[in-house]
Design a protein around this motif. Structure first.
Motif, short mmCIF file in Angstrom:
data_model
loop_
_atom_site.label_atom_id
_atom_site.label_comp_id
_atom_site.label_asym_id
_atom_site.label_seq_id
_atom_site.Cartn_x
_atom_site.Cartn_y
_atom_site.Cartn_z
N ILE A 1 20.96 -4.13 51.04
CA ILE A 1 20.07 -5.10 50.39
C ILE A 1 20.89 -6.20 49.73
O ILE A 1 20.59 -7.40 49.87
N ILE A 2 21.94 -5.82 49.00
CA ILE A 2 22.77 -6.81 48.30
C ILE A 2 23.53 -7.68 49.29
O ILE A 2 23.64 -8.90 49.12
N ARG A 3 24.04 -7.06 50.38
CA ARG A 3 24.77 -7.84 51.38
C ARG A 3 23.86 -8.87 52.04
O ARG A 3 24.22 -10.04 52.18
N LYS A 4 22.67 -8.45 52.43
CA LYS A 4 21.74 -9.39 53.09
C LYS A 4 21.28 -10.46 52.12
O LYS A 4 21.08 -11.61 52.51
N ALA A 5 21.11 -10.11 50.83
CA ALA A 5 20.70 -11.11 49.85
C ALA A 5 21.78 -12.16 49.67
O ALA A 5 21.50 -13.36 49.60
N GLN A 6 23.04 -11.74 49.61
CA GLN A 6 24.15 -12.68 49.42
C GLN A 6 24.39 -13.53 50.66
O GLN A 6 24.85 -14.66 50.55
N GLN A 7 24.08 -12.99 51.85
CA GLN A 7 24.29 -13.74 53.08
C GLN A 7 23.03 -14.46 53.56
O GLN A 7 23.06 -15.12 54.59
N GLY A 8 21.93 -14.33 52.82
CA GLY A 8 20.70 -15.01 53.19
C GLY A 8 19.99 -14.41 54.37
O GLY A 8 19.24 -15.10 55.07
N ILE A 9 20.18 -13.12 54.63
CA ILE A 9 19.53 -12.43 55.74
C ILE A 9 18.27 -11.74 55.22
O ILE A 9 18.31 -11.07 54.18
N GLU A 10 17.18 -11.92 55.93
CA GLU A 10 15.92 -11.31 55.49
C GLU A 10 15.94 -9.80 55.73
O GLU A 10 16.59 -9.30 56.66
N LEU A 11 15.20 -9.08 54.89
CA LEU A 11 15.10 -7.63 55.03
C LEU A 11 14.21 -7.29 56.21
O LEU A 11 13.18 -7.91 56.45
N ALA B 1 12.59 -6.79 44.84
CA ALA B 1 13.00 -7.05 43.45
C ALA B 1 14.51 -7.07 43.34
O ALA B 1 15.10 -7.93 42.66
N ILE B 2 15.18 -6.14 44.00
CA ILE B 2 16.65 -6.12 43.98
C ILE B 2 17.20 -7.23 44.85
O ILE B 2 18.22 -7.86 44.51
N TYR B 3 16.55 -7.52 45.97
CA TYR B 3 16.99 -8.59 46.86
C TYR B 3 17.00 -9.93 46.13
O TYR B 3 17.95 -10.70 46.20
N ASN B 4 15.91 -10.21 45.39
CA ASN B 4 15.83 -11.47 44.65
C ASN B 4 16.85 -11.55 43.53
O ASN B 4 17.24 -12.64 43.09
N LEU B 5 17.31 -10.39 43.04
CA LEU B 5 18.32 -10.37 41.99
C LEU B 5 19.63 -10.96 42.48
O LEU B 5 20.35 -11.61 41.72
N TYR B 6 19.94 -10.75 43.76
CA TYR B 6 21.22 -11.22 44.31
C TYR B 6 21.04 -12.40 45.27
O TYR B 6 22.02 -12.87 45.84
N ASN C 1 20.38 -15.55 44.87
CA ASN C 1 20.99 -16.83 44.46
C ASN C 1 22.45 -16.69 44.12
O ASN C 1 23.02 -17.56 43.47
N LYS C 2 23.07 -15.60 44.54
CA LYS C 2 24.48 -15.37 44.23
C LYS C 2 25.26 -15.16 45.51
O LYS C 2 25.92 -14.16 45.71
#
Length: 425
Positions: A121-131, A140-145, A147-148
């Motif tokens: 989840i964190i890797r995809k959030a940081q790389q802009g990959i959708e779940l 909720a955790i995806y949105n936490l990361y 923008n980082k």
């Protein structure tokens, strides 16, 4: 609930722990710190059945996200969020779920999020990959990361800012500064030689009385022309020497600049190789940490599966033992029943045998009595049937004939009775 107390098992477990002793590690920014992963505490020991499950911490890389969130933790976070209780050991991920349940009280607690799912989840959030399969908790955790994002490090290209190179004009000026003093001296020598030649020529002409003659003037002209030729040769030699020195200085300076650039490029390549090797080493360390984590995950999972397998084997053993006892009891009952049935059959066979023997005796007595009291014609017919059909068949034929005659006589008697009584029409 029991645990292993075998000394050999305890000693073997100690050796295994020492052999696979995990290094101390620290997870930054998530509120988890461990310096003794192999310490077995009451909260880390979960006993089930006749085996003990050891819950050991797993090493994670520095700065990695916190571990997964199981079903119980998810339910507790929702309960505390709805009741207004604060989290005891909050992490960024747990706080994000806490805020989500706080703002959305109607949502039910979702399923657990494993360590692997949390990392993905964190890797995809940081790389802009959708779940692929988003849930409210994962988002909720995806949105936490989200923008980082971490931009990959860009390596600087090779740039060389060397010293200013020497131009040909500068080289010519430097060569002229070296050659001009010699040229000036050469010109002075030529002029001095010309002056001396003119003096010598005048003295010779004066001695001969030709001081003001045309020959003296012609001689001075020749001396002047010779001096001008020497000056021209010296000037040409000066220009050639300056050009030669300037070209040599320019070539040496260009060669030095090229060598300096080559040296700088080699130093750049050396530094790039050092950085590349360092990156490879860091990546290898990261992969080692990940492989260690997976190894301990697999080890813990396999240990849990072994415990479950032992429990199932114990249950199967107990079940089979009970079934064997039931089968033994059933077999014994069947045996006793079969023994009783065999005894009844034996008694019945004995009774039937005795009855048959009695019947045979009665049959023999009846045959003997009948044979002795039958007429000669019946005896002859019976003996003939015995010869043709056998004794038993002959007696059966006699019995059938006898019974038939008896029935016929009985029927005739009844018919005569009814006729006498006038019962017949």
């Amino acid at each position: 609930m029991t645990t292993y107390t075998n000394p050999a098992f305890t000693e073997g477990l100690k050796k295994v722990r020492e052999r696979y002793k995990k290094p101390s590690y620290t997870t930054q920014g998530v509120g988890i710190t461990s310096t003794s992963p192999n310490t077995l505490t009451g909260s880390q020991s979960q006993q089930s059945g006749s085996a003990t499950v050891i819950n050991q911490q797993k090493p994670t890389s520095s700065g990695a996200p916190s571990s997964g969130i199981n079903n119980y933790q998810m339910s507790e976070i929702q309960r505390k969020a709805q009741s207004g209780e604060s989290l005891m050991t909050p992490t960024k991920e747990k706080q994000a779920l806490y805020d989500f349940y706080r703002n959305n009280p109607g949502n039910k607690a979702g399923g657990q999020i494993t360590d692997y799912q949390m990392g993905e989840i964190i890797r995809k959030a940081q790389q802009g990959i959708e779940l692929a399969v988003p849930t409210a908790e994962k988002l909720a955790i995806y949105n936490l990361y989200a923008n980082k994002k971490t931009e990959p490090e860009k390596r600087p290209s090779f740039t060389f800012e060397g010293r200013p190179t020497l131009s040909y004009e500068d080289a010519a000026n430097r060569a002229g500064q070296q050659v001009d003093p010699l040229y000036a001296r050469a010109l002075e020598n030529i002029k001095a030689q010309k002056y001396q030649n003119e003096l010598n020529s005048g003295e010779i002409a004066a001695k001969r009385g030709l001081g003001h003659s045309g020959l003296a003037a012609d001689q001075l002209t020749k001396i002047a022309i010779a001096s001008q030729g020497q000056i021209a040769d010296t000037e040409a030699e000066r220009a050639a020497k300056i050009a030669e020195m300037a070209q040599a200085m320019y070539d040496r300076d260009q060669d030095l600049a090229y060598r300096e650039r080559q040296q700088a490029f080699q130093e750049y390549l050396g530094q790039e190789n050092i950085d590349f090797n360092r990156d490879q080493f860091d990546y290898s360390k990261t992969r080692d940490v990940e492989n260690d984590r997976r190894y301990y995950d697999n080890t813990d999972y396999q240990r849990g599966r072994d415990v479950i397998g032992d429990q199932w084997r114990q249950k199967e053993w107990d079940y089979n033992l009970g079934r064997d006892k039931t089968e033994d009891s059933r077999w014994e009952k069947q045996w006793d029943y079969q023994v009783g049935r065999d005894k009844v059959a034996d008694d019945r066979y004995k009774s039937e045998t005795e009855w048959n023997q009695q019947r045979e005796k009665m049959e023999y007595a009846w045959r003997k009595y009948t044979y002795n009291n039958m007429s000669a014609q019946d005896k002859a017919q019976l003996d003939y049937n015995k010869m043709v059909h056998g004794e038993d068949m002959a007696w059966k034929m006699f019995e059938m004939e006898y019974n038939g005659e008896l029935a016929k006589s009985q029927s005739q008697a009844e018919l005569d009775y009814y006729s006498a009584m006038d019962f017949l029409p």
